[in-house]
Scaffold this active site. Structure first.
Site, PDB file in Angstrom:
ATOM      1  N   GLU A 175     -26.550   0.367   2.536  1.00  0.00           N
ATOM      2  CA  GLU A 175     -25.542   1.148   3.236  1.00  0.00           C
ATOM      3  C   GLU A 175     -26.108   2.503   3.673  1.00  0.00           C
ATOM      4  OE1 GLU A 175     -23.323  -1.103  -0.126  1.00  0.00           O
ATOM      5  OE2 GLU A 175     -25.256  -0.117   0.184  1.00  0.00           O
ATOM      6  N   GLU A 211     -17.697   2.122 -13.809  1.00  0.00           N
ATOM      7  CA  GLU A 211     -19.024   1.531 -13.647  1.00  0.00           C
ATOM      8  C   GLU A 211     -19.811   1.619 -14.948  1.00  0.00           C
ATOM      9  OE1 GLU A 211     -21.160   1.551  -9.696  1.00  0.00           O
ATOM     10  OE2 GLU A 211     -22.485   2.882 -10.829  1.00  0.00           O
ATOM     11  N   GLY A 216     -27.454   7.120 -11.299  1.00  0.00           N
ATOM     12  CA  GLY A 216     -26.856   7.661 -10.080  1.00  0.00           C
ATOM     13  C   GLY A 216     -25.551   8.385 -10.303  1.00  0.00           C
ATOM     14  N   ARG A 217     -24.672   7.827 -11.113  1.00  0.00           N
ATOM     15  CA  ARG A 217     -23.353   8.437 -11.288  1.00  0.00           C
ATOM     16  C   ARG A 217     -23.386   9.663 -12.206  1.00  0.00           C
ATOM     17  NH1 ARG A 217     -23.801   3.540 -13.460  1.00  0.00           N
ATOM     18  NH2 ARG A 217     -23.395   3.141 -15.675  1.00  0.00           N
ATOM     19  N   HIS A 228       5.497  12.607  -5.698  1.00  0.00           N
ATOM     20  CA  HIS A 228       6.318  11.976  -4.663  1.00  0.00           C
ATOM     21  C   HIS A 228       5.750  10.632  -4.255  1.00  0.00           C
ATOM     22  CE1 HIS A 228       8.866  15.547  -3.972  1.00  0.00           C
ATOM     23  NE2 HIS A 228       7.801  16.183  -4.417  1.00  0.00           N
ATOM     24  N   LYS A 234     -32.525   6.872  -4.027  1.00  0.00           N
ATOM     25  CA  LYS A 234     -33.678   6.970  -4.929  1.00  0.00           C
ATOM     26  C   LYS A 234     -34.841   6.108  -4.450  1.00  0.00           C
ATOM     27  CE  LYS A 234     -34.700   7.010  -9.839  1.00  0.00           C
ATOM     28  NZ  LYS A 234     -34.129   6.876 -11.191  1.00  0.00           N
ATOM     29  N   LYS A 238     -24.069  -7.345  -3.917  1.00  0.00           N
ATOM     30  CA  LYS A 238     -25.145  -6.984  -2.997  1.00  0.00           C
ATOM     31  C   LYS A 238     -25.987  -8.208  -2.645  1.00  0.00           C
ATOM     32  CE  LYS A 238     -25.857  -2.175  -4.467  1.00  0.00           C
ATOM     33  NZ  LYS A 238     -26.852  -1.235  -5.041  1.00  0.00           N
TER      34      LYS A 238
END
Length: 539
Positions: free
Chosen positions: A207, A347, A261-262, A378, A201, A506
């Site tokens: 990153e 979050e 964002g999410r 399993h 954004k 951060k």
């Protein structure tokens, strides 16, 4: 604005504690034996979807009290405030209106009295036209989405989920700042036929921009600097920085600050989805989510799927003390759904400060985890069945085959349904002993082995059964959980739409990075200093 009242202090909460104590001597299986209408009362059927919560530790009296809790806690009012575009993200002073991204003109969404749908629809059309143009361009064989968090988890999960609808270029995802992630994706790709979508954004996310700059070098080294503009697009509100990077304005798609964002895959952040599956499938995804939005807005609380799912989660966390929640998708194409839901849930509601600014004295979000069935059977189902802690679970399955093999699908569905039954019923000592005797085992062996083969059962689950794994169903499923998470935040008296806990790491990483790069050593604790010093030879 959301009320500052603490829903955990309402009188009905004390009544719910009493109902939980009454349930201590009961079992879900016993309730089924006593009530032949239990399933009929404890499920919700929507077009294309069945939500069965009859295998939870609830009964009619518990559900009536839970719905009363939602009503007196102001869930309906909070929902209406959200859809009205009020600034319910109070710490950042923002509205929370991701529902507008899947809206239509007649929905009339506004923020601060300003209609937002004209801009949403204009950006949507421009984005989908771009996506279809990329799909039609035979010169693009691969698309790499570079983002992190909500800019990665949502789009990647949906692209995988819509595998059978994906007929466009191959779509890859890069998120980790570990260079191995980008390197492994680029290995085998051709710079001449690869398009990168940089999703940030602000166009400053560390990153993402580290990976984007490396990808830019990869293209420029092979094709020249002048090729960068043809091989990059951006999802960002920072047009100047994107232009500085080499991306022209017509290839930049932005979104407003009232989209977290999410919760953003429904708009330009979903560009990779549209490229993979096409604009028609993307619109169907939006329709599924919008249908769930309308159900959430219009259905009575007692038959409202997101509200009931939220109440069951709070019932398990706050009254039974179950601190985790397993997500068990019996669909390999939903293999990233649990990871997506981890961010959306943890979050959002991983908070300890209430809306009034004081520390809450109750549990909030559970740990969310899971794996696709039958793989999980399993791996960790042993703990789910016989571990000392109880882990409530959602099982998600689809009636229609997920591949060309109906035999595979029948076995998959059989496992999903059987596991839900096994979590509930368990297996008693007498059943184990009777079975072992029928197998001809000696009494000595029965006495020695039988305790290890006993299953307590009474493990609560909800079952979500969809007609088919379509874009519409995926939209329904995601939107249901978005609203469920919001309702739980209201009931827990927290603000679900900021994420200050992400920021501290951060900030400290920036300081440590300077130390690793040979700058002035900042003041750290002895352990952190030792670790930095141990890593400095890497320079």
């Amino acid at each position: 604005m959301l009320t500052k009242m603490n829903p955990m202090a309402l009188p009905v909460v004390e009544r719910l504690r009493g109902l939980k104590a009454h349930w201590e001597g009961k079992t879900i299986a016993g309730e089924f034996e006593a009530d032949g209408e239990r399933f009929e009362r404890l499920h919700i059927a929507l077009p294309g979807m069945l939500f069965d919560y009859s295998k939870q530790r609830v009964d009619a009296e518990v559900m009536k009290a839970l719905v009363e809790w939602a009503r007196t806690a102001g869930v309906a009012e909070a929902r209406d405030a959200q859809f009205a575009g009020e600034a319910i993200n109070e710490t950042e002073g923002r509205a929370v209106l991701h529902a507008a991204l899947r809206g239509e003109a007649e929905d009339g969404f506004q923020v601060g009295g300003v209609p937002v749908m004209p801009d949403v629809l204009a950006v949507r059309e421009r984005m989908l036209q771009f996506a279809d143009a990329v799909r039609a361009d035979g010169g693009i064989t691969d698309v790499v989405n570079i983002g992190i968090g909500g800019s990665d988890l949502g789009p990647e999960m949906v692209v995988r989920a819509l595998r059978r609808s994906c007929s466009g270029p191959r779509v890859h995802f890069v998120s980790n700042v570990d260079g191995a992630h980008l390197e492994s994706v680029l290995n085998g790709l051709d710079p001449a036929t690869t398009l990168f979508i940089v999703v940030s954004k602000t166009f400053t996310t560390q990153e993402t921009m580290t990976n984007a700059l490396a990808a830019r070098r990869w293209v420029a080294d092979a094709q020249g600097d002048e090729a960068v503009g043809r091989h990059f697009a951006a999802v960002s509100s920072n047009v100047p920085l994107a232009a500085e990077f080499g991306i022209s304005e017509e290839r930049v798609f932005g979104f407003s600050d009232w989209v977290g964002g999410r919760y953003s895959l429904w708009g330009p952040v979903g560009l990779a989805i549209a490229v993979a599956a096409g604009s028609a499938s993307f619109r169907e995804l939006l329709r599924g989510a919008r249908d769930m939005d309308r159900h959430f807005q219009e259905a009575p609380l007692e038959s409202n799927a997101p509200v009931i799912a939220a109440l069951l989660g709070c019932w398990n966390v706050n009254f039974w003390g179950f601190s985790s929640h397993a997500v068990l998708c019996y669909a390999q194409d939903l293999s990233r759904f649990a990871a997506y839901l981890q961010q959306a849930d943890m979050e959002s509601n991983g908070k300890s400060i209430g809306r009034d600014g004081t520390r809450v004295d109750h549990a909030t979000g559970p740990v969310v985890w899971g794996e696709a069935g039958t793989n999980g059977q399993h791996a960790f189902y042993q703990l789910l069945h016989q571990g000392t802690a109880v882990h409530p679970a959602d099982l998600i399955a689809f009636k229609a085959p997920l591949s060309s093999s109906e035999d595979h699908h029948r076995k998959l569905l059989a496992n999903a349904i059987a596991q839900a039954e096994a979590f509930m019923k368990g297996k008693s000592r007498s059943e184990v002993e009777s079975g072992m005797r029928a197998q001809g085992k000696t009494e000595e062996e029965i006495a020695r082995v039988a305790p290890h083969r006993v299953f307590e059962g009474n493990r609560p689950t909800s079952f979500f059964l969809f007609d088919a794994l379509t874009p519409h169903a995926v939209g329904q499923l995601i939107a249901l959980h978005e609203h469920r998470i919001f309702v739980q935040g209201v009931l827990w008296n927290i603000l679900s739409f900021d994420q200050w806990g992400v920021e501290l790491g951060k900030e400290l990483a920036s300081s440590v990075l300077k130390d690793l790069e040979g700058g002035q050593m900042a003041r750290h604790d002895a352990s952190t200093t030792a670790l930095i010093q141990a890593c400095t030879p890497l320079r």
